[in-house]
Design an enzyme around this catalytic site. Structure first.
Site, PDB file in Angstrom:
ATOM      1  N   CYS A 124       8.677  53.968 -63.305  1.00 37.83           N
ATOM      2  CA  CYS A 124       7.883  54.013 -62.065  1.00 37.83           C
ATOM      3  C   CYS A 124       7.780  55.411 -61.464  1.00 37.83           C
ATOM      4  CB  CYS A 124       8.474  53.067 -61.036  1.00 37.83           C
ATOM      5  SG  CYS A 124       8.669  51.408 -61.670  1.00 37.83           S
ATOM      6  N   HIS A 282       5.677  54.336 -54.134  1.00 38.07           N
ATOM      7  CA  HIS A 282       5.614  53.435 -55.284  1.00 38.07           C
ATOM      8  C   HIS A 282       5.686  52.011 -54.753  1.00 38.07           C
ATOM      9  CE1 HIS A 282       6.321  51.214 -58.811  1.00 38.07           C
ATOM     10  NE2 HIS A 282       7.617  51.068 -58.632  1.00 38.07           N
ATOM     11  N   ASN A 312       3.881  45.172 -58.677  1.00 35.71           N
ATOM     12  CA  ASN A 312       4.439  46.455 -59.120  1.00 35.71           C
ATOM     13  C   ASN A 312       3.797  46.848 -60.454  1.00 35.71           C
ATOM     14  OD1 ASN A 312       5.983  48.532 -60.147  1.00 35.71           O
ATOM     15  ND2 ASN A 312       7.965  47.580 -59.729  1.00 35.71           N
TER      16      ASN A 312
END
Ligand code: ACO
Length: 355
Positions: A124, A282, A312
Protein backbone atom coordinates in the site's frame (compact mmCIF):
# COMPACT_ATOMS: atom_id res chain seq x y z
CA UNK A 1 14.28 21.97 -10.67
CA UNK A 2 10.74 20.76 -9.96
CA UNK A 3 8.87 17.56 -10.67
CA UNK A 4 5.19 18.26 -11.30
CA UNK A 5 2.14 16.11 -11.94
CA UNK A 6 0.83 17.02 -15.41
CA UNK A 7 -1.73 14.23 -15.86
CA UNK A 8 -3.75 11.79 -13.77
CA UNK A 9 -5.87 8.77 -14.65
CA UNK A 10 -7.68 5.83 -13.16
CA UNK A 11 -9.15 2.52 -14.27
CA UNK A 12 -11.89 0.94 -12.18
CA UNK A 13 -13.41 -2.46 -13.04
CA UNK A 14 -17.10 -2.17 -13.91
CA UNK A 15 -18.30 -4.92 -11.60
CA UNK A 16 -19.31 -3.39 -8.28
CA UNK A 17 -19.83 -5.74 -5.36
CA UNK A 18 -21.83 -4.26 -2.50
CA UNK A 19 -21.61 -5.29 1.13
CA UNK A 20 -25.11 -6.73 0.79
CA UNK A 21 -23.96 -8.98 -2.05
CA UNK A 22 -21.06 -10.26 0.08
CA UNK A 23 -23.42 -10.81 3.00
CA UNK A 24 -25.37 -13.17 0.76
CA UNK A 25 -22.27 -15.38 0.43
CA UNK A 26 -20.41 -15.19 3.75
CA UNK A 27 -21.31 -14.52 7.37
CA UNK A 28 -21.07 -10.73 7.41
CA UNK A 29 -23.35 -7.69 7.14
CA UNK A 30 -23.43 -4.24 5.65
CA UNK A 31 -23.72 -2.87 9.19
CA UNK A 32 -20.55 -4.59 10.43
CA UNK A 33 -18.45 -3.66 7.42
CA UNK A 34 -19.57 -0.02 7.38
CA UNK A 35 -19.22 0.52 11.12
CA UNK A 36 -15.78 -1.16 11.33
CA UNK A 37 -14.24 0.13 8.09
CA UNK A 38 -16.38 2.73 6.27
CA UNK A 39 -16.52 0.43 3.21
CA UNK A 40 -19.79 0.18 1.25
CA UNK A 41 -18.66 -1.59 -1.93
CA UNK A 42 -15.63 -2.67 -3.94
CA UNK A 43 -14.96 -3.16 -7.65
CA UNK A 44 -13.78 -6.56 -8.87
CA UNK A 45 -11.91 -7.24 -12.09
CA UNK A 46 -13.09 -9.94 -14.48
CA UNK A 47 -11.08 -13.15 -14.81
CA UNK A 48 -9.17 -11.93 -17.88
CA UNK A 49 -7.90 -8.72 -16.28
CA UNK A 50 -4.49 -8.53 -14.63
CA UNK A 51 -2.62 -5.68 -12.94
CA UNK A 52 -0.91 -4.54 -16.17
CA UNK A 53 -4.29 -4.18 -17.93
CA UNK A 54 -5.67 -1.85 -15.28
CA UNK A 55 -2.32 -0.09 -14.88
CA UNK A 56 -1.94 0.59 -18.60
CA UNK A 57 -5.55 1.79 -18.83
CA UNK A 58 -5.04 4.24 -15.95
CA UNK A 59 -1.76 5.46 -17.46
CA UNK A 60 -3.45 6.00 -20.83
CA UNK A 61 -6.07 8.16 -19.12
CA UNK A 62 -3.29 10.20 -17.51
CA UNK A 63 -1.59 10.70 -20.88
CA UNK A 64 -4.92 11.67 -22.52
CA UNK A 65 -5.70 14.19 -19.79
CA UNK A 66 -2.28 15.81 -20.13
CA UNK A 67 -2.90 16.19 -23.89
CA UNK A 68 -6.48 17.46 -23.39
CA UNK A 69 -5.39 20.07 -20.89
CA UNK A 70 -2.49 21.21 -23.06
CA UNK A 71 0.04 20.24 -20.40
CA UNK A 72 2.31 18.81 -23.11
CA UNK A 73 3.00 19.87 -26.70
CA UNK A 74 2.31 16.36 -28.06
CA UNK A 75 -1.01 16.02 -29.90
CA UNK A 76 -1.97 12.46 -28.90
CA UNK A 77 -1.54 10.11 -25.97
CA UNK A 78 0.49 7.78 -28.21
CA UNK A 79 2.93 10.59 -29.09
CA UNK A 80 3.17 11.58 -25.45
CA UNK A 81 3.85 7.95 -24.46
CA UNK A 82 6.95 8.06 -26.65
CA UNK A 83 8.35 10.87 -24.49
CA UNK A 84 8.04 8.91 -21.23
CA UNK A 85 11.50 8.07 -19.87
CA UNK A 86 10.52 5.92 -16.91
CA UNK A 87 7.60 3.80 -15.76
CA UNK A 88 7.34 2.90 -12.08
CA UNK A 89 4.60 0.46 -11.11
CA UNK A 90 3.59 -0.09 -7.50
CA UNK A 91 1.75 -3.38 -7.14
CA UNK A 92 1.41 -6.26 -4.75
CA UNK A 93 -0.51 -8.28 -7.36
CA UNK A 94 1.91 -8.19 -10.29
CA UNK A 95 0.91 -10.09 -13.43
CA UNK A 96 3.55 -12.74 -12.78
CA UNK A 97 5.33 -14.11 -9.74
CA UNK A 98 8.89 -12.79 -9.53
CA UNK A 99 9.36 -11.58 -13.06
CA UNK A 100 8.90 -10.01 -15.53
CA UNK A 101 8.17 -6.68 -13.92
CA UNK A 102 4.59 -5.60 -14.54
CA UNK A 103 6.01 -2.19 -15.53
CA UNK A 104 7.58 -3.83 -18.61
CA UNK A 105 4.19 -5.17 -19.71
CA UNK A 106 2.63 -1.75 -19.13
CA UNK A 107 5.44 -0.20 -21.20
CA UNK A 108 4.64 -2.57 -24.05
CA UNK A 109 0.87 -1.93 -23.86
CA UNK A 110 1.41 1.82 -23.98
CA UNK A 111 4.02 1.70 -26.73
CA UNK A 112 6.27 3.73 -24.42
CA UNK A 113 9.33 2.23 -26.06
CA UNK A 114 11.74 4.85 -24.73
CA UNK A 115 10.91 4.26 -21.09
CA UNK A 116 12.87 2.27 -18.52
CA UNK A 117 10.48 0.17 -16.43
CA UNK A 118 10.54 -1.05 -12.85
CA UNK A 119 8.22 -2.40 -10.16
CA UNK A 120 8.03 -1.41 -6.54
CA UNK A 121 6.58 -3.94 -4.10
CA UNK A 122 5.87 -1.80 -1.05
CA UNK A 123 2.21 -2.89 -1.08
CA UNK A 124 0.00 0.00 0.00
CA UNK A 125 2.98 2.38 0.29
CA UNK A 126 3.97 1.57 -3.30
CA UNK A 127 2.69 4.78 -4.85
CA UNK A 128 4.32 7.00 -2.22
CA UNK A 129 7.65 5.20 -2.64
CA UNK A 130 7.11 5.26 -6.42
CA UNK A 131 6.65 9.04 -6.64
CA UNK A 132 9.87 9.68 -4.73
CA UNK A 133 11.79 7.05 -6.73
CA UNK A 134 10.62 8.46 -10.05
CA UNK A 135 11.28 12.07 -9.04
CA UNK A 136 14.78 11.19 -7.86
CA UNK A 137 15.57 9.31 -11.08
CA UNK A 138 14.30 12.23 -13.17
CA UNK A 139 16.52 14.59 -11.23
CA UNK A 140 19.72 12.56 -11.48
CA UNK A 141 19.85 12.48 -15.28
CA UNK A 142 19.28 15.55 -17.48
CA UNK A 143 18.09 13.27 -20.30
CA UNK A 144 15.11 12.08 -18.28
CA UNK A 145 12.09 14.38 -18.26
CA UNK A 146 8.87 12.41 -17.87
CA UNK A 147 7.79 9.46 -15.76
CA UNK A 148 4.58 7.53 -15.24
CA UNK A 149 3.94 6.39 -11.68
CA UNK A 150 1.19 3.80 -11.43
CA UNK A 151 -0.48 1.94 -8.60
CA UNK A 152 -2.40 -1.08 -9.83
CA UNK A 153 -3.98 -3.99 -8.02
CA UNK A 154 -6.16 -7.02 -8.58
CA UNK A 155 -6.38 -7.86 -4.90
CA UNK A 156 -9.45 -10.03 -5.46
CA UNK A 157 -6.98 -12.66 -6.79
CA UNK A 158 -5.06 -12.90 -3.50
CA UNK A 159 -7.93 -12.73 -1.06
CA UNK A 160 -9.38 -15.74 0.68
CA UNK A 161 -13.06 -15.18 -0.08
CA UNK A 162 -14.06 -17.46 2.80
CA UNK A 163 -12.23 -15.35 5.40
CA UNK A 164 -14.65 -12.61 6.46
CA UNK A 165 -12.03 -10.84 8.57
CA UNK A 166 -10.09 -10.16 5.42
CA UNK A 167 -12.01 -10.37 2.16
CA UNK A 168 -14.46 -7.57 2.91
CA UNK A 169 -11.59 -5.07 3.05
CA UNK A 170 -10.15 -5.18 -0.47
CA UNK A 171 -10.99 -4.13 -4.02
CA UNK A 172 -9.41 -3.86 -7.48
CA UNK A 173 -8.39 -0.76 -9.45
CA UNK A 174 -5.54 1.38 -10.73
CA UNK A 175 -4.45 4.99 -10.66
CA UNK A 176 -1.63 6.79 -12.45
CA UNK A 177 0.13 10.13 -12.62
CA UNK A 178 2.38 11.57 -15.31
CA UNK A 179 5.34 13.46 -13.84
CA UNK A 180 7.35 16.08 -15.69
CA UNK A 181 10.63 17.64 -14.65
CA UNK A 182 10.93 21.35 -15.34
CA UNK A 183 13.63 23.93 -14.68
CA UNK A 184 17.38 23.80 -14.62
CA UNK A 185 19.80 21.77 -12.56
CA UNK A 186 20.75 23.67 -9.44
CA UNK A 187 22.56 23.17 -6.17
CA UNK A 188 19.28 23.22 -4.23
CA UNK A 189 18.79 20.82 -1.34
CA UNK A 190 17.22 17.42 -2.09
CA UNK A 191 13.45 17.37 -1.64
CA UNK A 192 13.61 15.27 1.51
CA UNK A 193 15.62 17.73 3.57
CA UNK A 194 15.87 21.43 4.27
CA UNK A 195 13.20 23.90 5.26
CA UNK A 196 10.07 24.83 3.57
CA UNK A 197 9.64 25.09 -0.22
CA UNK A 198 5.89 25.16 0.49
CA UNK A 199 6.34 28.76 1.66
CA UNK A 200 7.69 29.84 -1.70
CA UNK A 201 4.68 28.70 -3.72
CA UNK A 202 6.98 26.40 -5.70
CA UNK A 203 4.95 23.71 -7.48
CA UNK A 204 5.47 19.97 -7.77
CA UNK A 205 6.81 17.42 -5.33
CA UNK A 206 8.16 19.39 -2.38
CA UNK A 207 9.01 16.76 0.18
CA UNK A 208 8.76 13.04 0.86
CA UNK A 209 8.99 10.97 4.00
CA UNK A 210 9.69 7.24 3.58
CA UNK A 211 10.08 4.65 6.29
CA UNK A 212 9.91 0.97 7.16
CA UNK A 213 9.70 -1.18 10.25
CA UNK A 214 10.78 -4.63 9.13
CA UNK A 215 10.12 -6.09 12.57
CA UNK A 216 6.47 -6.18 11.49
CA UNK A 217 7.06 -8.13 8.26
CA UNK A 218 4.88 -10.99 9.46
CA UNK A 219 1.83 -8.84 10.25
CA UNK A 220 0.85 -8.50 6.62
CA UNK A 221 2.03 -11.07 4.13
CA UNK A 222 1.47 -13.69 1.46
CA UNK A 223 3.14 -16.65 3.11
CA UNK A 224 3.42 -19.15 0.30
CA UNK A 225 5.17 -19.09 -3.04
CA UNK A 226 8.45 -17.25 -2.41
CA UNK A 227 11.90 -18.70 -1.71
CA UNK A 228 11.07 -18.98 2.03
CA UNK A 229 8.04 -21.24 1.52
CA UNK A 230 8.00 -22.42 -2.08
CA UNK A 231 5.25 -24.59 -3.49
CA UNK A 232 6.63 -28.12 -3.62
CA UNK A 233 6.32 -30.63 -6.42
CA UNK A 234 3.45 -33.02 -5.77
CA UNK A 235 1.98 -30.82 -3.05
CA UNK A 236 -1.81 -30.73 -3.07
CA UNK A 237 -2.81 -27.10 -3.05
CA UNK A 238 -6.35 -26.43 -1.93
CA UNK A 239 -6.14 -22.69 -1.42
CA UNK A 240 -4.94 -19.64 -3.35
CA UNK A 241 -1.92 -17.69 -2.07
CA UNK A 242 -3.77 -15.19 0.12
CA UNK A 243 -3.14 -12.08 2.20
CA UNK A 244 -2.65 -12.93 5.88
CA UNK A 245 -3.00 -10.08 8.28
CA UNK A 246 -2.81 -9.32 11.97
CA UNK A 247 -5.55 -6.70 11.81
CA UNK A 248 -4.99 -5.24 15.27
CA UNK A 249 -1.22 -4.91 14.88
CA UNK A 250 -1.59 -3.28 11.46
CA UNK A 251 -4.30 -0.96 12.76
CA UNK A 252 -2.12 0.26 15.63
CA UNK A 253 0.91 0.66 13.37
CA UNK A 254 -1.17 2.57 10.83
CA UNK A 255 -2.58 5.10 13.27
CA UNK A 256 0.90 5.68 14.74
CA UNK A 257 2.78 6.16 11.46
CA UNK A 258 0.08 8.24 9.79
CA UNK A 259 0.10 10.57 12.77
CA UNK A 260 3.90 10.74 12.93
CA UNK A 261 4.38 11.14 9.17
CA UNK A 262 1.94 14.05 8.95
CA UNK A 263 3.54 15.70 11.99
CA UNK A 264 7.04 15.19 10.58
CA UNK A 265 6.23 16.69 7.18
CA UNK A 266 4.45 19.68 8.70
CA UNK A 267 7.33 20.27 11.11
CA UNK A 268 10.10 19.92 8.52
CA UNK A 269 8.19 22.20 6.19
CA UNK A 270 7.38 24.66 8.98
CA UNK A 271 3.73 24.80 8.09
CA UNK A 272 0.54 23.85 9.93
CA UNK A 273 -2.31 21.60 8.88
CA UNK A 274 -4.32 24.74 8.13
CA UNK A 275 -1.89 25.47 5.27
CA UNK A 276 -2.85 22.20 3.57
CA UNK A 277 -5.79 22.14 1.21
CA UNK A 278 -6.20 18.38 1.52
CA UNK A 279 -4.67 15.24 2.96
CA UNK A 280 -5.10 12.17 0.75
CA UNK A 281 -4.54 9.11 2.95
CA UNK A 282 -4.20 5.51 1.85
CA UNK A 283 -7.75 4.17 1.99
CA UNK A 284 -7.49 1.09 4.21
CA UNK A 285 -10.03 1.80 6.92
CA UNK A 286 -11.91 5.05 7.59
CA UNK A 287 -11.50 4.43 11.31
CA UNK A 288 -7.71 4.55 11.00
CA UNK A 289 -7.98 7.98 9.38
CA UNK A 290 -10.49 9.20 11.96
CA UNK A 291 -8.24 8.05 14.82
CA UNK A 292 -5.20 9.82 13.30
CA UNK A 293 -7.24 12.99 12.67
CA UNK A 294 -8.36 13.00 16.29
CA UNK A 295 -4.83 12.56 17.61
CA UNK A 296 -3.55 15.35 15.38
CA UNK A 297 -6.56 17.59 16.08
CA UNK A 298 -7.02 18.02 12.34
CA UNK A 299 -10.66 18.22 11.16
CA UNK A 300 -11.73 14.99 9.47
CA UNK A 301 -12.97 16.99 6.47
CA UNK A 302 -9.35 17.79 5.62
CA UNK A 303 -8.89 14.08 4.74
CA UNK A 304 -10.24 12.89 1.39
CA UNK A 305 -11.98 9.53 1.69
CA UNK A 306 -13.44 7.43 -1.12
CA UNK A 307 -13.10 4.08 0.65
CA UNK A 308 -16.88 3.73 0.74
CA UNK A 309 -16.90 3.10 -3.02
CA UNK A 310 -13.61 1.26 -3.68
CA UNK A 311 -12.54 -0.38 -0.38
CA UNK A 312 -8.77 -0.86 0.01
CA UNK A 313 -7.05 -0.91 -3.39
CA UNK A 314 -3.55 -0.93 -1.86
CA UNK A 315 -1.01 0.93 -4.03
CA UNK A 316 -3.83 2.23 -6.25
CA UNK A 317 -5.84 3.99 -3.57
CA UNK A 318 -3.91 7.29 -3.49
CA UNK A 319 -3.56 7.81 -7.27
CA UNK A 320 -7.25 6.91 -7.76
CA UNK A 321 -8.13 9.59 -5.20
CA UNK A 322 -5.77 12.12 -6.81
CA UNK A 323 -7.39 11.52 -10.19
CA UNK A 324 -10.91 11.94 -8.80
CA UNK A 325 -9.86 15.21 -7.17
CA UNK A 326 -7.99 16.46 -10.22
CA UNK A 327 -10.94 15.87 -12.54
CA UNK A 328 -13.61 17.17 -10.17
CA UNK A 329 -11.77 20.41 -9.34
CA UNK A 330 -11.04 19.27 -5.78
CA UNK A 331 -7.38 19.89 -6.60
CA UNK A 332 -6.48 23.02 -8.58
CA UNK A 333 -3.26 24.64 -9.66
CA UNK A 334 -1.57 25.83 -6.47
CA UNK A 335 -3.42 23.47 -4.06
CA UNK A 336 -1.17 22.07 -1.34
CA UNK A 337 -1.86 18.36 -0.88
CA UNK A 338 -0.25 15.77 1.35
CA UNK A 339 -0.42 12.03 0.71
CA UNK A 340 0.17 9.61 3.56
CA UNK A 341 0.05 5.85 3.78
CA UNK A 342 1.30 2.57 5.18
CA UNK A 343 1.51 -1.01 4.02
CA UNK A 344 3.08 -4.43 4.21
CA UNK A 345 6.74 -4.55 5.17
CA UNK A 346 5.71 -2.77 7.29
CA UNK A 347 6.27 0.44 5.35
CA UNK A 348 4.97 3.98 5.46
CA UNK A 349 5.46 7.42 4.01
CA UNK A 350 3.99 10.57 2.58
CA UNK A 351 4.49 13.15 -0.17
CA UNK A 352 3.88 16.89 -0.02
CA UNK A 353 2.83 18.24 -3.41
CA UNK A 354 1.93 21.72 -4.64
CA UNK A 355 -0.54 20.99 -7.50
N1 ACO B 1 -18.28 -9.42 9.34
C1 ACO B 1 -18.82 -9.67 10.55
N2 ACO B 1 -18.07 -9.90 11.64
C2 ACO B 1 -16.74 -9.85 11.49
C3 ACO B 1 -16.12 -9.59 10.25
C4 ACO B 1 -16.95 -9.38 9.15
N3 ACO B 1 -16.46 -9.11 7.91
N4 ACO B 1 -14.77 -9.63 10.42
C5 ACO B 1 -14.55 -9.87 11.72
N5 ACO B 1 -15.73 -10.01 12.36
C6 ACO B 1 -15.96 -10.30 13.78
C7 ACO B 1 -14.82 -11.08 14.38
O1 ACO B 1 -14.99 -12.45 14.16
C8 ACO B 1 -14.93 -10.68 15.83
O2 ACO B 1 -15.92 -11.47 16.41
P1 ACO B 1 -15.63 -12.20 17.82
O3 ACO B 1 -15.40 -11.08 18.79
O4 ACO B 1 -16.90 -12.97 18.05
O5 ACO B 1 -14.43 -13.04 17.58
C9 ACO B 1 -15.44 -9.25 15.79
O6 ACO B 1 -16.00 -9.07 14.48
C10 ACO B 1 -14.38 -8.21 16.03
O7 ACO B 1 -13.26 -8.52 15.21
P2 ACO B 1 -11.97 -7.64 15.23
O8 ACO B 1 -10.93 -8.28 14.36
O9 ACO B 1 -11.61 -7.32 16.65
O10 ACO B 1 -12.49 -6.28 14.54
P3 ACO B 1 -11.81 -4.89 14.46
O11 ACO B 1 -12.75 -3.87 14.96
O12 ACO B 1 -10.43 -4.91 15.03
O13 ACO B 1 -11.67 -4.67 12.88
C11 ACO B 1 -10.16 -4.78 11.00
C12 ACO B 1 -10.89 -5.56 12.09
C13 ACO B 1 -11.21 -4.04 10.18
C14 ACO B 1 -9.43 -5.78 10.10
C15 ACO B 1 -9.19 -3.78 11.64
O14 ACO B 1 -8.38 -4.45 12.58
C16 ACO B 1 -8.30 -3.11 10.62
O15 ACO B 1 -8.76 -2.31 9.83
N6 ACO B 1 -6.99 -3.39 10.64
C17 ACO B 1 -6.07 -2.80 9.67
C18 ACO B 1 -6.24 -3.47 8.35
C19 ACO B 1 -5.38 -2.82 7.31
O16 ACO B 1 -5.37 -1.61 7.20
N7 ACO B 1 -4.69 -3.60 6.54
C20 ACO B 1 -3.86 -3.04 5.51
C21 ACO B 1 -3.79 -4.02 4.45
S1 ACO B 1 -3.18 -3.28 3.07
C22 ACO B 1 -1.81 -4.07 2.36
O17 ACO B 1 -0.66 -3.64 2.57
C23 ACO B 1 -2.11 -5.22 1.45
Amino acid sequence: MTVEIIGTGRAIPLRRVTNEELAGKIDTSDGWIRSHTGIGSRHIADDDTAASDLGAAAALEALKLAVERGAAAEKTAAELALTVDLIVVGSTTQDFFGHPATACIVQHKLGAVNAAAMDITQACSGFIYGIETAAALLKTDPRRRRALVIGTEVLSRIVNWEDRRNCVLFGDGAGAVLLEKTGEDSAEAPVSSGPGPAHTGRRGLLRTVLGADGSGWEYLMIRRGGSRNPWKKGEIVDTVPAIEMNGHAVYNFAVKVITETIEKMLKEERISAADLDLIVPHQANARIVQAAAKRLKIPEEKFYLNIEEYANTSSASIPIALDELNRSGGLRRGSLVMTVGFGAGLTYGGNLIRW
